[in-house]
Each structure stands twice: as structure tokens, then as C-alpha cells.
Design a protein around this motif. Structure first.
Motif, PDB file in Angstrom:
ATOM      1  N   ARG A  17       2.549   1.520  -3.481  1.00 22.37           N
ATOM      2  CA  ARG A  17       1.568   1.998  -4.474  1.00 22.37           C
ATOM      3  C   ARG A  17       1.343   3.501  -4.333  1.00 22.37           C
ATOM      4  NH1 ARG A  17      -2.192  -1.980  -6.819  1.00 22.37           N
ATOM      5  NH2 ARG A  17      -1.700  -4.012  -5.957  1.00 22.37           N
ATOM      6  N   ASP A  52      -4.864   3.160  -6.652  1.00 17.30           N
ATOM      7  CA  ASP A  52      -5.825   2.085  -6.881  1.00 17.30           C
ATOM      8  C   ASP A  52      -5.736   1.502  -8.283  1.00 17.30           C
ATOM      9  OD1 ASP A  52      -6.783   2.450  -4.299  1.00 17.30           O
ATOM     10  OD2 ASP A  52      -8.356   3.818  -4.948  1.00 17.30           O
ATOM     11  N   GLU A  53      -5.189   2.253  -9.210  1.00 18.50           N
ATOM     12  CA  GLU A  53      -5.083   1.800 -10.597  1.00 18.50           C
ATOM     13  C   GLU A  53      -3.814   0.990 -10.863  1.00 18.50           C
ATOM     14  OE1 GLU A  53      -5.485   5.055 -13.345  1.00 18.50           O
ATOM     15  OE2 GLU A  53      -7.135   5.909 -12.215  1.00 18.50           O
ATOM     16  N   SER A  68      -3.388   7.146  -9.951  1.00 16.69           N
ATOM     17  CA  SER A  68      -4.079   6.741  -8.734  1.00 16.69           C
ATOM     18  C   SER A  68      -3.497   5.426  -8.237  1.00 16.69           C
ATOM     19  CB  SER A  68      -5.568   6.568  -9.014  1.00 16.69           C
ATOM     20  OG  SER A  68      -6.204   5.957  -7.912  1.00 16.69           O
ATOM     21  N   ASP A 102      -1.400  -2.013 -10.795  1.00 15.70           N
ATOM     22  CA  ASP A 102      -1.362  -3.469 -10.657  1.00 15.70           C
ATOM     23  C   ASP A 102       0.039  -3.835 -10.162  1.00 15.70           C
ATOM     24  OD1 ASP A 102      -0.891  -6.217 -11.194  1.00 15.70           O
ATOM     25  OD2 ASP A 102      -2.408  -6.195 -12.766  1.00 15.70           O
ATOM     26  N   ALA A 109       0.839  -1.206   0.000  1.00 12.15           N
ATOM     27  CA  ALA A 109       0.000   0.000   0.000  1.00 12.15           C
ATOM     28  C   ALA A 109       0.872   1.253   0.000  1.00 12.15           C
ATOM     29  CB  ALA A 109      -0.937  -0.012   1.200  1.00 12.15           C
TER      30      ALA A 109
END
Length: 85
Positions: free
Chosen positions: A17, A29-30, A27, A32, A14
């Protein structure tokens, strides 16, 4: 080299990222964990900035040759946890 071996991989992922997202203007969240960072716009200048941010965030030293081999979030997580040298 300091590692985050006792820190859960999900927590490190986390954080990685978030840092990648900030540096590459994507983002978190985008992102991978297995996708190549170059696909998100990583180039030489941003690779340097990303390395600096990761070193500061995790208290690790990432030599240039090692940084060149860290192409995905997953690889960065393993390196930070001390699983990949």
C-alpha cells in the motif's frame, strides 16, 4: 524467484500500500486491497515504475506478463508471498 512466504500478509500489504500510494500519489490509507489499481490512476508508465519499486522492495522479479495480471493490492500481496505465479 525470492518470495516473502514467511512474512505476514498484513505486513506485506502495508508495504505494498505504501509503495502504491507513493507511485500513484494516493494516501496508503485510501487504497482498498481489492480495488483495481487503474481506479487510482495506474497507467502504463506508472505500472512500470510500480513494478520496479515492488521488485526492489521485496527482492522479487516480476515478469511483464505477470505484472500485467497484478491489478489489485491483494493480487500483489499474493504474488510477493509466492501464492500466485
Amino acid at each position: 524467484m525470492s518470495t516473502q512466504a514467511g512474512t505476514p500478509a498484513t505486513e506485506i500489504e502495508a508495504r505494498v500500500r505504501a509503495i502504491v500510494g507513493e507511485v500513484l500519489w494516493v494516501s496508503a490509507d485510501e487504497i482498498d486491497a481489492s480495488a483495481q489499481l487503474i481506479d487510482y490512476g495506474l497507467d502504463s508508465p506508472t505500472a512500470i515504475e510500480l513494478t520496479i519499486q515492488l521488485e526492489q522492495a521485496f527482492g522479487v522479479v516480476i515478469p511483464e506478463d505477470a505484472a500485467a495480471q497484478l491489478n489489485t493490492v491483494g493480487e500483489i500481496v499474493r504474488y510477493v508471498r509466492g501464492e500466485q505465479q
